[in-house]
Design an enzyme around this catalytic site. Structure first.
Site, short mmCIF file in Angstrom:
data_model
loop_
_atom_site.label_atom_id
_atom_site.label_comp_id
_atom_site.label_asym_id
_atom_site.label_seq_id
_atom_site.Cartn_x
_atom_site.Cartn_y
_atom_site.Cartn_z
N ASP A 1 0.85 -1.19 0.00
CA ASP A 1 0.00 0.00 0.00
C ASP A 1 0.88 1.24 0.00
O ASP A 1 2.03 1.20 0.47
CB ASP A 1 -0.86 0.04 1.28
CG ASP A 1 -2.03 -0.94 1.24
OD1 ASP A 1 -2.34 -1.48 0.16
OD2 ASP A 1 -2.62 -1.17 2.31
N ARG B 1 -1.50 -0.42 -8.55
CA ARG B 1 -2.89 -0.10 -8.20
C ARG B 1 -2.99 1.43 -8.23
O ARG B 1 -2.20 2.11 -7.56
CB ARG B 1 -3.22 -0.61 -6.80
CG ARG B 1 -4.60 -0.15 -6.32
CD ARG B 1 -4.73 -0.24 -4.80
NE ARG B 1 -4.73 -1.59 -4.30
CZ ARG B 1 -4.31 -1.92 -3.06
NH1 ARG B 1 -3.84 -0.99 -2.24
NH2 ARG B 1 -4.34 -3.16 -2.67
C1 LIG Z 1 -8.81 -1.18 -3.28
C2 LIG Z 1 -8.36 0.14 -2.76
C3 LIG Z 1 -7.10 0.27 -2.21
C4 LIG Z 1 -6.64 1.51 -1.76
N1 LIG Z 1 -5.34 1.65 -1.35
C5 LIG Z 1 -4.88 2.88 -1.04
C6 LIG Z 1 -3.51 3.10 -0.76
O1 LIG Z 1 -2.68 2.19 -0.77
N2 LIG Z 1 -3.11 4.37 -0.45
C7 LIG Z 1 -3.99 5.43 -0.46
O2 LIG Z 1 -3.57 6.57 -0.22
N3 LIG Z 1 -5.30 5.24 -0.71
C8 LIG Z 1 -5.76 4.01 -1.00
N4 LIG Z 1 -7.09 3.85 -1.28
C9 LIG Z 1 -8.07 4.94 -0.99
C10 LIG Z 1 -8.20 5.92 -2.13
O3 LIG Z 1 -7.02 6.69 -2.23
C11 LIG Z 1 -9.39 6.87 -1.90
O4 LIG Z 1 -9.17 7.58 -0.73
C12 LIG Z 1 -10.73 6.17 -1.82
O5 LIG Z 1 -10.81 5.09 -2.71
C13 LIG Z 1 -11.88 7.15 -2.18
O6 LIG Z 1 -11.73 7.63 -3.47
P1 LIG Z 1 -12.63 7.17 -4.74
O7 LIG Z 1 -11.71 6.94 -5.87
O8 LIG Z 1 -13.50 6.04 -4.37
O9 LIG Z 1 -13.45 8.43 -5.18
P2 LIG Z 1 -14.33 9.49 -4.40
O10 LIG Z 1 -14.52 10.61 -5.38
O11 LIG Z 1 -13.76 9.79 -3.08
O12 LIG Z 1 -15.70 8.77 -4.18
C14 LIG Z 1 -16.59 8.44 -5.24
C15 LIG Z 1 -17.83 7.80 -4.65
O13 LIG Z 1 -17.46 6.56 -4.03
C16 LIG Z 1 -18.19 6.35 -2.84
N5 LIG Z 1 -17.24 6.39 -1.71
C17 LIG Z 1 -15.95 6.77 -1.74
N6 LIG Z 1 -15.38 6.64 -0.53
C18 LIG Z 1 -16.36 6.18 0.28
C19 LIG Z 1 -16.41 5.85 1.66
N7 LIG Z 1 -15.35 5.95 2.45
N8 LIG Z 1 -17.58 5.41 2.15
C20 LIG Z 1 -18.67 5.27 1.36
N9 LIG Z 1 -18.68 5.58 0.05
C21 LIG Z 1 -17.56 6.02 -0.48
C22 LIG Z 1 -19.18 7.47 -2.76
O14 LIG Z 1 -20.35 7.06 -3.42
C23 LIG Z 1 -18.51 8.57 -3.53
O15 LIG Z 1 -19.39 9.51 -4.04
C24 LIG Z 1 -7.53 2.62 -1.78
C25 LIG Z 1 -8.80 2.49 -2.34
C26 LIG Z 1 -9.23 1.29 -2.84
C27 LIG Z 1 -10.57 1.21 -3.46
#
Ligand SMILES: Cc1cc2nc3c(=O)[nH]c(=O)nc-3n(C[C@H](O)[C@H](O)[C@H](O)COP(=O)(O)OP(=O)(O)OC[C@H]3O[C@@H](n4cnc5c(N)ncnc54)[C@H](O)[C@@H]3O)c2cc1C
Length: 310
Positions: free
Chosen positions: A135, A186
């Site tokens: 990560d 990723r």
């Molecule tokens: C498989 C995976 C691994 C990850 N690994 C890392 C990592 O190693 N390092 C890192 O910095 N970040 C990591 N992240 C987190 C990532 O950086 C984002 O903070 C997170 O995914 C929210 O961004 P989004 O792309 O979903 O878009 P956003 O624009 O934040 O969200 C889009 C939509 O998704 C839904 N959504 C998003 N977040 C949530 C929530 N918490 N609860 C409920 N609904 C939500 C809502 O419907 C929202 O409108 C990871 C995310 C995923 C999916």
């Protein structure tokens, strides 16, 4: 993604010990409010919680949530815990895919300690054909994380990959660097509050960068993971793949446990690969607070859970 102020607030709250204790005593009880996002406190609980995912066509990666450690001994102990987790996964027949954080394995001690602990884990993981995703943590760790990955890669480990955050302005060069190496990436937007010296502050800029990086990864990367719940990002990925005539198994989508389960299922029905990131462990509070910081509606969900428990 919500604004930087909210991210910062929840990151500060994650440091408050009283809140942590209060949450710990309620959140993970059977039916507790944290169970929607955290699969359990032990690997055995997590394995049981996700037993139905493969039957629904979902892939998974298990992530053991731990604190960052400051001493050599603590980092060594964490690496031994990973060996135990690997054994438990093998014995249960669960998919052999884990995600981990290098600060748990001594990155704050020094890079060599993190490399040594990773090597110990990879010796076991490679023997059982695991894939291990490192990560990405906040920006002070970006360079060191990439260096650890490259060192292990040069030593012949191929079942590893890491994460690139579209919020960081340096990421286009990092994607090129990893594409050249051939390791899996990723792509995420980035979960941490970052300063404007290194990161875009506007959601639109983070989204634009995400789409550009996604295209580069689909065109030149090795089985990239497009990790997002944002429908616009997912649609852009599907469009790009269709325009270039890429097959659906050239990449996969990834989403977090308990978030947009409807979307996970519909993508599987359309024939896309979807992997669910499944966190577990006793140190779940900081992860949980990052998820709350991303979406105010989650706070209402948690409050309803707490009130409902009384
Ligand atoms: C498989 C995976 C691994 C990850 N690994 C890392 C990592 O190693 N390092 C890192 O910095 N970040 C990591 N992240 C987190 C990532 O950086 C984002 O903070 C997170 O995914 C929210 O961004 P989004 O792309 O979903 O878009 P956003 O624009 O934040 O969200 C889009 C939509 O998704 C839904 N959504 C998003 N977040 C949530 C929530 N918490 N609860 C409920 N609904 C939500 C809502 O419907 C929202 O409108 C990871 C995310 C995923 C999916």
């Amino acid at each position: 993604m919500i604004d930087a102020a909210s991210k910062a607030l929840f990151h500060s709250l994650a440091q408050v010990d009283r809140l942590r204790h209060l949450a710990s005593s309620y959140g993970m009880r059977p039916g507790g409010f944290a169970r929607r996002f955290i699969a359990g406190e032990t690997v055995e609980e997590a394995i049981a919680a996700v037993a139905d995912l493969p039957g629904r066509g979902l892939r998974l990666t298990l992530d053991y949530l731990g604190e960052s450690v400051a001493s050599f001994d603590e980092a060594h102990t964490a690496s031994l815990e990973y060996l135990r987790i690997i054994q438990a996964i093998v014995e249960s027949g669960t998919e052999r895919n884990i995600s981990l954080k290098l600060t748990q394995l001594g990155l704050d001690v020094d890079v060599a300690t993190a490399v040594d602990n990773m090597r110990r884990i990879l010796e076991s993981a490679d023997a059982y054909q695991f894939f291990v995703r490192i990560d990405m943590e906040n920006s002070p760790y970006t360079d060191r994380t990439l260096r650890v990955l490259e060192t292990l890669w040069q030593q012949g480990h191929r079942g590893i990959g890491t994460v690139i955050q579209s919020c960081l302005t340096r990421s286009p060069e990092d994607v090129q660097r990893l594409n050249q190496l051939g390791s899996r990436v990723r792509l995420v937007k980035g979960a941490y509050k970052e300063p404007k010296t290194v990161a875009f502050q506007e959601k639109s800029a983070v989204d634009t960068a995400f789409v550009e990086l996604m295209r580069d990864l689909l065109d030149h990367g090795n089985f990239p993971a497009i990790a997002t719940h944002a429908v616009a990002m997912i649609e852009a990925t599907k469009r790009h793949a269709a325009e270039r005539g890429y097959s659906k198994d050239r990449f996969e989508f990834q989403m977090l446990y308990g978030i947009r389960r409807d979307l996970q299922t519909s993508l599987v029905a359309e024939g896309y690969g979807v992997r669910v990131y499944v966190p577990f462990g006793q140190q779940w509070f900081p992860y949980f607070m990052r998820r709350l910081g991303e979406r105010p509606a989650n706070v209402a969900f948690v409050l309803r859970g707490i009130l409902g428990e009384r």
